[in-house]
Design an enzyme around this catalytic site. Structure first.
Site, PDB file in Angstrom:
ATOM      1  N   GLN A 106       0.854  -1.196   0.000  1.00 24.30           N
ATOM      2  CA  GLN A 106       0.000   0.000   0.000  1.00 24.30           C
ATOM      3  C   GLN A 106       0.892   1.249   0.000  1.00 24.30           C
ATOM      4  OE1 GLN A 106      -3.588  -0.475   2.880  1.00 24.30           O
ATOM      5  NE2 GLN A 106      -1.987  -1.786   3.668  1.00 24.30           N
ATOM      6  N   ASP A 109       6.228   4.813  -1.262  1.00 27.01           N
ATOM      7  CA  ASP A 109       7.582   5.376  -1.098  1.00 27.01           C
ATOM      8  C   ASP A 109       8.652   4.711  -1.964  1.00 27.01           C
ATOM      9  OD1 ASP A 109       7.617   3.808   2.188  1.00 27.01           O
ATOM     10  OD2 ASP A 109       8.158   2.947   0.251  1.00 27.01           O
ATOM     11  N   HIS A 124      -1.393   1.511  -4.260  1.00 25.57           N
ATOM     12  CA  HIS A 124      -1.800   2.920  -4.150  1.00 25.57           C
ATOM     13  C   HIS A 124      -0.902   3.835  -4.966  1.00 25.57           C
ATOM     14  CE1 HIS A 124      -3.786   1.740  -0.087  1.00 25.57           C
ATOM     15  NE2 HIS A 124      -4.491   1.357  -1.138  1.00 25.57           N
ATOM     16  N   GLY A 192       2.555  -4.456   9.012  1.00 25.92           N
ATOM     17  CA  GLY A 192       2.594  -3.009   9.213  1.00 25.92           C
ATOM     18  C   GLY A 192       1.466  -2.252   8.572  1.00 25.92           C
ATOM     19  N   THR A 193       0.233  -2.788   8.695  1.00 27.00           N
ATOM     20  CA  THR A 193      -0.902  -2.024   8.194  1.00 27.00           C
ATOM     21  C   THR A 193      -2.022  -2.018   9.225  1.00 27.00           C
ATOM     22  OG1 THR A 193      -2.537  -1.755   6.416  1.00 27.00           O
ATOM     23  CG2 THR A 193      -1.869  -4.019   6.938  1.00 27.00           C
ATOM     24  N   SER A 194      -2.696  -0.869   9.310  1.00 30.91           N
ATOM     25  CA  SER A 194      -3.779  -0.729  10.300  1.00 30.91           C
ATOM     26  C   SER A 194      -5.044  -1.426   9.814  1.00 30.91           C
ATOM     27  CB  SER A 194      -4.071   0.756  10.531  1.00 30.91           C
ATOM     28  OG  SER A 194      -4.425   1.367   9.292  1.00 30.91           O
ATOM     29  N   GLU A 220       0.654  -3.627  17.274  1.00 33.29           N
ATOM     30  CA  GLU A 220      -0.557  -3.790  18.106  1.00 33.29           C
ATOM     31  C   GLU A 220      -1.615  -4.531  17.300  1.00 33.29           C
ATOM     32  OE1 GLU A 220      -1.505   0.323  18.696  1.00 33.29           O
ATOM     33  OE2 GLU A 220      -2.056   0.614  16.594  1.00 33.29           O
TER      34      GLU A 220
HETATM   35  C1  BV8 Z   1     -11.827   3.005  -3.580  1.00 32.16           C
HETATM   36  C2  BV8 Z   1      -2.352   7.193  -1.230  1.00 32.16           C
HETATM   37  C3  BV8 Z   1     -13.818   2.960  -4.828  1.00 32.16           C
HETATM   38  C4  BV8 Z   1      -2.391   8.547  -0.715  1.00 32.16           C
HETATM   39  C5  BV8 Z   1      -3.927   5.979   0.071  1.00 32.16           C
HETATM   40  C6  BV8 Z   1     -15.049  -0.303   1.139  1.00 32.16           C
HETATM   41  C7  BV8 Z   1     -14.760  -0.691  -0.168  1.00 32.16           C
HETATM   42  C8  BV8 Z   1     -14.148   0.196  -1.048  1.00 32.16           C
HETATM   43  C9  BV8 Z   1     -13.800   1.493  -0.626  1.00 32.16           C
HETATM   44  C10 BV8 Z   1     -14.085   1.868   0.662  1.00 32.16           C
HETATM   45  C11 BV8 Z   1     -14.706   0.995   1.540  1.00 32.16           C
HETATM   46  N1  BV8 Z   1     -14.849   1.637   2.714  1.00 32.16           N
HETATM   47  C12 BV8 Z   1     -14.326   2.880   2.633  1.00 32.16           C
HETATM   48  C13 BV8 Z   1     -13.885   3.067   1.386  1.00 32.16           C
HETATM   49  C14 BV8 Z   1     -13.270   4.286   0.889  1.00 32.16           C
HETATM   50  C15 BV8 Z   1     -11.775   4.334   1.097  1.00 32.16           C
HETATM   51  C16 BV8 Z   1     -11.343   3.817   2.449  1.00 32.16           C
HETATM   52  O1  BV8 Z   1     -10.946   2.665   2.577  1.00 32.16           O
HETATM   53  N2  BV8 Z   1     -11.397   4.695   3.440  1.00 32.16           N
HETATM   54  C17 BV8 Z   1     -10.945   4.334   4.759  1.00 32.16           C
HETATM   55  C18 BV8 Z   1     -10.173   5.506   5.393  1.00 32.16           C
HETATM   56  C19 BV8 Z   1     -12.174   3.949   5.573  1.00 32.16           C
HETATM   57  N3  BV8 Z   1     -11.096   3.613   0.059  1.00 32.16           N
HETATM   58  C20 BV8 Z   1     -10.804   4.291  -1.065  1.00 32.16           C
HETATM   59  O2  BV8 Z   1     -11.144   5.450  -1.270  1.00 32.16           O
HETATM   60  C21 BV8 Z   1     -10.023   3.539  -2.118  1.00 32.16           C
HETATM   61  N4  BV8 Z   1     -10.731   3.703  -3.349  1.00 32.16           N
HETATM   62  O3  BV8 Z   1     -12.143   2.074  -2.952  1.00 32.16           O
HETATM   63  O4  BV8 Z   1     -12.536   3.528  -4.622  1.00 32.16           O
HETATM   64  C22 BV8 Z   1     -14.193   3.307  -6.197  1.00 32.16           C
HETATM   65  C23 BV8 Z   1     -14.483   2.277  -7.093  1.00 32.16           C
HETATM   66  C24 BV8 Z   1     -14.880   2.613  -8.359  1.00 32.16           C
HETATM   67  C25 BV8 Z   1     -14.968   3.949  -8.760  1.00 32.16           C
HETATM   68  C26 BV8 Z   1     -14.656   4.973  -7.867  1.00 32.16           C
HETATM   69  C27 BV8 Z   1     -14.261   4.660  -6.570  1.00 32.16           C
HETATM   70  C28 BV8 Z   1      -8.649   4.145  -2.318  1.00 32.16           C
HETATM   71  C29 BV8 Z   1      -7.796   3.887  -1.114  1.00 32.16           C
HETATM   72  C30 BV8 Z   1      -6.377   4.407  -1.383  1.00 32.16           C
HETATM   73  C31 BV8 Z   1      -6.212   5.724  -0.715  1.00 32.16           C
HETATM   74  N5  BV8 Z   1      -4.827   6.160  -0.849  1.00 32.16           N
HETATM   75  N6  BV8 Z   1      -2.686   6.363  -0.120  1.00 32.16           N
HETATM   76  C32 BV8 Z   1      -1.015   8.937  -0.256  1.00 32.16           C
HETATM   77  O5  BV8 Z   1      -0.294   8.094   0.336  1.00 32.16           O
HETATM   78  O6  BV8 Z   1      -0.690  10.100  -0.475  1.00 32.16           O
HETATM   79  S1  BV8 Z   1      -4.296   5.180   1.493  1.00 32.16           S
HETATM   80  C33 BV8 Z   1      -3.138   5.433   2.704  1.00 32.16           C
HETATM   81  O7  BV8 Z   1      -3.534   4.542   3.763  1.00 32.16           O
HETATM   82  C34 BV8 Z   1      -1.710   4.984   2.377  1.00 32.16           C
HETATM   83  O8  BV8 Z   1      -1.550   4.498   1.066  1.00 32.16           O
HETATM   84  C35 BV8 Z   1      -1.486   3.826   3.318  1.00 32.16           C
HETATM   85  O9  BV8 Z   1      -0.703   2.864   2.744  1.00 32.16           O
HETATM   86  C36 BV8 Z   1      -2.865   3.348   3.495  1.00 32.16           C
HETATM   87  C37 BV8 Z   1      -3.121   2.391   4.583  1.00 32.16           C
HETATM   88  O10 BV8 Z   1      -2.526   2.877   5.760  1.00 32.16           O
HETATM   89  P1  BV8 Z   1      -1.448   1.914   6.451  1.00 32.16           P
HETATM   90  O11 BV8 Z   1      -0.413   1.575   5.439  1.00 32.16           O
HETATM   91  O12 BV8 Z   1      -2.143   0.781   7.106  1.00 32.16           O
HETATM   92  O13 BV8 Z   1      -0.772   2.893   7.477  1.00 32.16           O
HETATM   93  P2  BV8 Z   1      -1.304   3.258   8.939  1.00 32.16           P
HETATM   94  O14 BV8 Z   1      -0.514   4.425   9.423  1.00 32.16           O
HETATM   95  O15 BV8 Z   1      -2.798   3.332   8.916  1.00 32.16           O
HETATM   96  O16 BV8 Z   1      -0.923   1.978   9.808  1.00 32.16           O
HETATM   97  C38 BV8 Z   1       0.439   1.633  10.015  1.00 32.16           C
HETATM   98  C39 BV8 Z   1       0.428   0.355  10.815  1.00 32.16           C
HETATM   99  O17 BV8 Z   1       1.778  -0.079  11.000  1.00 32.16           O
HETATM  100  C40 BV8 Z   1      -0.164   0.519  12.202  1.00 32.16           C
HETATM  101  O18 BV8 Z   1      -1.061  -0.553  12.454  1.00 32.16           O
HETATM  102  C41 BV8 Z   1       1.064   0.439  13.133  1.00 32.16           C
HETATM  103  O19 BV8 Z   1       0.734  -0.186  14.366  1.00 32.16           O
HETATM  104  C42 BV8 Z   1       1.986  -0.448  12.340  1.00 32.16           C
HETATM  105  N7  BV8 Z   1       3.415  -0.255  12.589  1.00 32.16           N
HETATM  106  C43 BV8 Z   1       4.059   0.919  12.878  1.00 32.16           C
HETATM  107  N8  BV8 Z   1       5.386   0.677  12.996  1.00 32.16           N
HETATM  108  C44 BV8 Z   1       5.564  -0.661  12.768  1.00 32.16           C
HETATM  109  C45 BV8 Z   1       4.314  -1.254  12.513  1.00 32.16           C
HETATM  110  N9  BV8 Z   1       4.165  -2.570  12.269  1.00 32.16           N
HETATM  111  C46 BV8 Z   1       5.278  -3.336  12.258  1.00 32.16           C
HETATM  112  N10 BV8 Z   1       6.519  -2.844  12.496  1.00 32.16           N
HETATM  113  C47 BV8 Z   1       6.695  -1.516  12.758  1.00 32.16           C
HETATM  114  N11 BV8 Z   1       7.939  -1.047  12.996  1.00 32.16           N
END
Ligand code: BV8
Ligand code: ZN
Length: 245
Positions: A106, A109, A124, A192-194, A220
Site C-alpha cells: 500500500q 515510497d 496505491h 505493518g498495516t492498520s 498492536e
Molecule cells: C476506492 C495514497 C472505490 C495517498 C492511500 C469499502 C470498499 C471500497 C472502498 C471503501 C470501503 N470503505 C471505505 C472506502 C473508501 C476508502 C477507504 O478505505 N477509506 C478508509 C479511510 C475507511 N477507500 C478508497 O477510497 C479507495 N478507493 O475504494 O474507490 C471506487 C471504485 C470505483 C470507482 C470509484 C471509486 C482508495 C484507497 C487508497 C487511498 N490512498 N494512499 C497517499 O499516500 O498520499 S491510502 C493510505 O492509507 C496509504 O496508502 C497507506 O498505505 C494506506 C493504509 O494505511 P497503512 O499503510 O495501514 O498505514 P497506517 O498508518 O494506517 O498503519 C500503520 C500500521 O503499521 C499501524 O497498524 C502500526 O501499528 C503499524 N506499525 C508501525 N510501525 C511498525 C508497525 N508494524 C510493524 N513494524 C513496525 N515497525
C-alpha cells in the site's frame, strides 16, 4: 530474549513457511516506519500537519493543486533522504526460497524496490511517478524539489502524482493480481498495516477464505486481527529475520 508465547508463534509460522510453495506479503506504512517515514495513523501520523484523508483526494487537487503538490513535494523530499530498513531487505530475500512469491504494498515510497524486491504490486501508486491530467501519460519524476506546477512535456497538461487518492478506484490489473495472489497462497504475511483502507484491507479475509495461513505482524492488534491465524506483536525489522531460511 523472546517471550515463550512469541517463540511458539514464530515456530508455528516457520513450520508453515517451510511447507509453503506460494507466499504473499502485503505491507503498509509500518514497514517503512523503521526507515524514519511517518505512518498515516500512528501518533506521529501527520504529514506536515495534514492528514492524508484531507489532501489525498481528487477534490483537494482540483480545488488547490498547488497545496496538494507542496504537500507531496515535502513528502518526496523526506522519502528521498530515507533508506530501506532490515524489514524491506528481509522481504526482498523472501523472493528466493519459494516457488512463487508475491509482494503487494500500500506504500507509495518505493523502498521495497530500492531494497531489491523485483516486482511489487503498488496498490496505491508511487510517489516518484507523475501522471498527466491531459493525455494520462505516466512517467518517473525524481526532482526534489519539483518545479511547481509541473506540466506535461507532451501536451502541456497539468501533472499529478500517480497515486490512488481516496475515492479513486485502484488499478484493475493490480487488484486482479492481488486477489489472485492471496487466493492461491499457502501463507500470507500482513505486515505493518492498520487494516483500515479498502479494498487492500479485504485481502486478509480473502486469503483466509481460500485456505491460506494468515499472519499479521504489527506493533498492536488491528481491526483485521480477528481474521488472522496468528498476530505477532513487534517491529517488522526485528521479527522478519526469524523467517528467512
Ligand atoms: C476506492 C495514497 C472505490 C495517498 C492511500 C469499502 C470498499 C471500497 C472502498 C471503501 C470501503 N470503505 C471505505 C472506502 C473508501 C476508502 C477507504 O478505505 N477509506 C478508509 C479511510 C475507511 N477507500 C478508497 O477510497 C479507495 N478507493 O475504494 O474507490 C471506487 C471504485 C470505483 C470507482 C470509484 C471509486 C482508495 C484507497 C487508497 C487511498 N490512498 N494512499 C497517499 O499516500 O498520499 S491510502 C493510505 O492509507 C496509504 O496508502 C497507506 O498505505 C494506506 C493504509 O494505511 P497503512 O499503510 O495501514 O498505514 P497506517 O498508518 O494506517 O498503519 C500503520 C500500521 O503499521 C499501524 O497498524 C502500526 O501499528 C503499524 N506499525 C508501525 N510501525 C511498525 C508497525 N508494524 C510493524 N513494524 C513496525 N515497525
Ligand atoms: Zn500530457
Amino acid at each position: 530474549m523472546i517471550m515463550p508465547e512469541i517463540q511458539i508463534q514464530i515456530d508455528l509460522i516457520k513450520e508453515k513457511l517451510e511447507k509453503a510453495d506460494t507466499v504473499t506479503v502485503l505491507t503498509g506504512a509500518g514497514i517503512s516506519a523503521d526507515s524514519g517515514i511517518p505512518t498515516f495513523r500512528g501518533t506521529h501520523g501527520l504529514w506536515k500537519n495534514h492528514r492524508a484523508e484531507e489532501l489525498a483526494t481528487p477534490a483537494a487537487f482540483s480545488k488547490n493543486p498547488k497545496l496538494v503538490w507542496e504537500w507531496y513535494d515535502w513528502r518526496r523530499g523526506l522519502i528521498a533522504s530515507k533508506e530501506p530498513n532490515a524489514g524491506h531487505y528481509m522481504i526482498a530475500e523472501m523472493e528466493k526460497p519459494f516457488t512463487r512469491f508475491h509482494l503487494i504494498t500500500q506504500n507509495v515510497d518505493g523502498l521495497h524496490e530500492k531494497a531489491g524486491s523485483t516486482n511489487p504490486v503498488e496498490l496505491h501508486g508511487n510517489i516518484w511517478k507523475v501522471r498527466c491530467t491531459g493525455c494520462h501519460g505516466i512517467s518517473f519524476n525524481f526532482d526534489v524539489p519539483i518545479k511547481l506546477l509541473p506540466m506535461c512535456k507532451e501536451c502541456g497538461g497539468l501533472l499529478r502524482p500517480h497515486i490512488v487518492w481516496f475515492g479513486e478506484p485502484l488499478d484493475k490489473i493490480d487488484i486482479e493480481k492481488s486477489y489472485a495472489a492471496v487466493q492461491n497462497s499457502n501463507v500470507v504475511l500482513i505486515i505493518g498495516t492498520s487494516g483500515l483502507v479498502y479494498p487492500a484491507a479485504s485481502l486478509a479475509g480473502m486469503a483466509r477464505e481460500n485456505g491460506a495461513f494468515v499472519v499479521e505482524i504489527n506493533l498492536e492488534r488491528t481491526p483485521i486481527s480477528e481474521e488472522m491465524d496468528v498476530t505477532l506483536i513487534g517491529k517488522a525489522k526485528d521479527l522478519l529475520p526469524f523467517f528467512i531460511r
